[in-house]
Design a protein around this motif. Structure first.
Motif, PDB file in Angstrom:
ATOM      1  N   LYS A  94       0.839  -1.196   0.000  1.00 30.37           N
ATOM      2  CA  LYS A  94       0.000   0.000   0.000  1.00 30.37           C
ATOM      3  C   LYS A  94       0.875   1.247   0.000  1.00 30.37           C
ATOM      4  O   LYS A  94       0.638   2.190  -0.759  1.00 30.37           O
ATOM      5  N   GLY A  95       1.910   1.245   0.833  1.00 33.64           N
ATOM      6  CA  GLY A  95       2.828   2.379   0.874  1.00 33.64           C
ATOM      7  C   GLY A  95       3.550   2.584  -0.438  1.00 33.64           C
ATOM      8  O   GLY A  95       3.668   3.711  -0.935  1.00 33.64           O
ATOM      9  N   TYR A  96       4.005   1.485  -1.019  1.00 35.40           N
ATOM     10  CA  TYR A  96       4.723   1.574  -2.295  1.00 35.40           C
ATOM     11  C   TYR A  96       3.837   2.178  -3.384  1.00 35.40           C
ATOM     12  O   TYR A  96       4.247   3.099  -4.092  1.00 35.40           O
ATOM     13  N   TYR A  97       2.629   1.656  -3.516  1.00 37.08           N
ATOM     14  CA  TYR A  97       1.759   2.131  -4.592  1.00 37.08           C
ATOM     15  C   TYR A  97       1.198   3.523  -4.303  1.00 37.08           C
ATOM     16  O   TYR A  97       0.991   4.305  -5.227  1.00 37.08           O
ATOM     17  N   LYS A 106      -0.163   9.426   2.588  1.00 36.67           N
ATOM     18  CA  LYS A 106      -0.801   8.118   2.808  1.00 36.67           C
ATOM     19  C   LYS A 106       0.210   6.980   2.686  1.00 36.67           C
ATOM     20  O   LYS A 106       0.058   5.946   3.327  1.00 36.67           O
ATOM     21  N   ALA A 107       1.244   7.183   1.880  1.00 37.88           N
ATOM     22  CA  ALA A 107       2.322   6.188   1.802  1.00 37.88           C
ATOM     23  C   ALA A 107       3.018   6.090   3.156  1.00 37.88           C
ATOM     24  O   ALA A 107       3.275   4.991   3.659  1.00 37.88           O
ATOM     25  N   GLU A 112       4.190   3.361   8.219  1.00 38.31           N
ATOM     26  CA  GLU A 112       4.174   3.441   9.675  1.00 38.31           C
ATOM     27  C   GLU A 112       3.289   2.361  10.280  1.00 38.31           C
ATOM     28  O   GLU A 112       3.609   1.795  11.330  1.00 38.31           O
ATOM     29  N   SER A 113       2.185   2.052   9.619  1.00 38.40           N
ATOM     30  CA  SER A 113       1.312   0.979  10.076  1.00 38.40           C
ATOM     31  C   SER A 113       2.026  -0.367  10.008  1.00 38.40           C
ATOM     32  O   SER A 113       1.912  -1.194  10.924  1.00 38.40           O
ATOM     33  N   ALA A 114       2.763  -0.588   8.924  1.00 39.03           N
ATOM     34  CA  ALA A 114       3.538  -1.831   8.793  1.00 39.03           C
ATOM     35  C   ALA A 114       4.577  -1.920   9.907  1.00 39.03           C
ATOM     36  O   ALA A 114       4.750  -2.978  10.528  1.00 39.03           O
ATOM     37  N   SER A 119       6.477  -4.123  15.020  1.00 41.19           N
ATOM     38  CA  SER A 119       6.998  -3.858  16.367  1.00 41.19           C
ATOM     39  C   SER A 119       6.202  -4.591  17.446  1.00 41.19           C
ATOM     40  O   SER A 119       6.761  -4.988  18.466  1.00 41.19           O
ATOM     41  N   VAL A 120       4.917  -4.771  17.214  1.00 39.66           N
ATOM     42  CA  VAL A 120       4.058  -5.449  18.192  1.00 39.66           C
ATOM     43  C   VAL A 120       4.364  -6.941  18.255  1.00 39.66           C
ATOM     44  O   VAL A 120       4.402  -7.537  19.324  1.00 39.66           O
ATOM     45  N   ARG A 121       4.618  -7.574  17.132  1.00 36.86           N
ATOM     46  CA  ARG A 121       4.748  -9.032  17.084  1.00 36.86           C
ATOM     47  C   ARG A 121       6.136  -9.513  16.665  1.00 36.86           C
ATOM     48  O   ARG A 121       6.544 -10.589  17.055  1.00 36.86           O
TER      49      ARG A 121
END
Length: 146
Positions: A94-97, A106-107, A112-114, A119-121
């Motif tokens: 999603k970030g790449y596109y 939005k990228a 950042e979401s990735a 970081s959580v898991r």
């Protein structure tokens, strides 16, 4: 003459198959149906990969909504490493596109979401530096946000 006829038949058949595949259609109804199927099996990672495959079959700016719709249709939080890996890959794509089509903010959100999910898991088998952090740094540089 025979070769020309075979070529025309292949071209015609290819266009007919492509037009019936739904690739150019709105992704929302198809994703809703796919989500229901995967939800019955509680297969979150399979659903995420299917969403990603659907987008990558025709990666155009008008189809970026597949990523948001996939997020909306997730029916429960991620639990397993496989689900986390799938979600990280979805967000990196999603970030790449988003970046490719010029939507830098939005990228950055996607990368950042990735990173947050990683970081959580911290699932094994994800090259987070190459596919998330380097591109995220590049996006920050584009904005001048060091």
């Amino acid at each position: 003459m025979r070769n020309c006829l075979i070529l025309l038949l292949c071209v015609f058949t290819g266009f007919k198959v492509h037009s019936q595949s739904g690739i150019g259609d709105s992704p929302q109804p198809a994703l809703d149906s796919i989500a229901r199927q995967h939800k019955l099996q509680d297969d979150v990672s399979g659903f995420i990969y299917t969403c990603l495959d659907r987008f990558l079959a025709d990666p155009t700016e008008s189809r970026l909504s597949v990523f948001e719709r996939c997020d909306q249709l997730l029916w429960r939080p991620l639990k397993t490493d496989d689900e986390h890996v799938a979600y990280i890959l979805l967000q990196c794509n999603k970030g790449y596109y988003r970046s490719l089509f010029g939507d830098i903010n939005k990228a950055i959100d996607a990368y950042e979401s990735a990173w947050k999910t990683y970081s959580v898991r911290t699932p094994a088998g994800v090259d987070i530096i190459e596919y998330c952090l380097k591109p995220l740094g590049n996006q920050y540089s584009i904005l001048g946000d060091y």
